[in-house]
Design a protein around this motif. Sequence first.
Motif, PDB file in Angstrom:
ATOM      1  N   UNK A 119      -9.947  41.444  13.954  1.00  0.00           N
ATOM      2  CA  UNK A 119      -8.890  42.311  14.456  1.00  0.00           C
ATOM      3  C   UNK A 119      -9.482  43.426  15.327  1.00  0.00           C
ATOM      4  N   UNK A 120      -8.745  43.827  16.342  1.00  0.00           N
ATOM      5  CA  UNK A 120      -9.192  44.882  17.268  1.00  0.00           C
ATOM      6  C   UNK A 120     -10.572  44.534  17.856  1.00  0.00           C
ATOM      7  N   UNK A 121     -10.748  43.288  18.228  1.00  0.00           N
ATOM      8  CA  UNK A 121     -12.044  42.833  18.746  1.00  0.00           C
ATOM      9  C   UNK A 121     -12.407  43.500  20.064  1.00  0.00           C
ATOM     10  N   UNK A 122     -11.397  43.970  20.821  1.00  0.00           N
ATOM     11  CA  UNK A 122     -11.692  44.610  22.100  1.00  0.00           C
ATOM     12  C   UNK A 122     -12.491  45.897  21.940  1.00  0.00           C
ATOM     13  N   UNK A 123     -12.426  46.528  20.759  1.00  0.00           N
ATOM     14  CA  UNK A 123     -13.202  47.748  20.536  1.00  0.00           C
ATOM     15  C   UNK A 123     -14.687  47.446  20.683  1.00  0.00           C
ATOM     16  N   UNK A 124     -15.174  46.437  19.978  1.00  0.00           N
ATOM     17  CA  UNK A 124     -16.589  46.071  20.071  1.00  0.00           C
ATOM     18  C   UNK A 124     -16.909  45.444  21.425  1.00  0.00           C
ATOM     19  N   UNK A 125     -15.973  44.671  21.970  1.00  0.00           N
ATOM     20  CA  UNK A 125     -16.225  44.037  23.275  1.00  0.00           C
ATOM     21  C   UNK A 125     -16.550  45.093  24.339  1.00  0.00           C
TER      22      UNK A 125
END
Length: 237
Positions: free
Chosen positions: A197-203
Amino acid sequence: MDGLFKPKTDPAPVPMELIGCEPAEPLLAALRRPRPRERDWASLLVLDRHGAVMASRTVGLAITGARPSVLGGTLVDIALTDGGDDRPSPAARPIWEQWYQGAPAEPNMWAPYDSQGRAAWLDLTTRAWRVPVRRPDQLGGEHHLDGRFATDVPGLHCAIAEALLGPGSYFGREWNAFRDCLRGGFGVAPPFTLVWHHSDVARHALADVVEDPQGQLSYFEDIVQLLERRGVTVVLR
């Protein structure tokens, strides 16, 4: 080239004093020896306020002196020649104080710390992981990764470990250790499904962090590909 390559000087040993030791075997045997032996070792177990083991470390029993303990009774205080070089840093003190209150029971307790503090949190998970007996690997199933606070490499590995094993758990602290954990023996092994979830944060946060020796993948992309190569189904949300 004379003087270009010089042997690295070992740091001077840092003494350590153990206060309130119970004079039982094999400690008494070590105290009776006229000379310290480098092969004598002891495991120090760090207890939290409830008496549960929160960490462990190994020290050499090169004893330079012993005296009746300041705590009284039959206890003794022992001075060691060298307490080792893996003592917690000052930055780790708040984390150790937090764990002293009891093992982490809620997710994301590491999130308020900066990168240095999160690295210290990961270090404590490695120490705590060595204490309990390993349980058999869980296979299959679906795990959910809360990626809201995965803004740096230590935070990413804190979040992954919590997703797979729960708060305060260890599942690698950097790419190589994480790869080793995926081989099994650390509580969870592929195949399984990881819903990120919320993978764009780490991306976005790790876009400029590169572990790939060819420099073609960001740390985020490298971790995702590693998971998939090891048989993990990664669902990015």
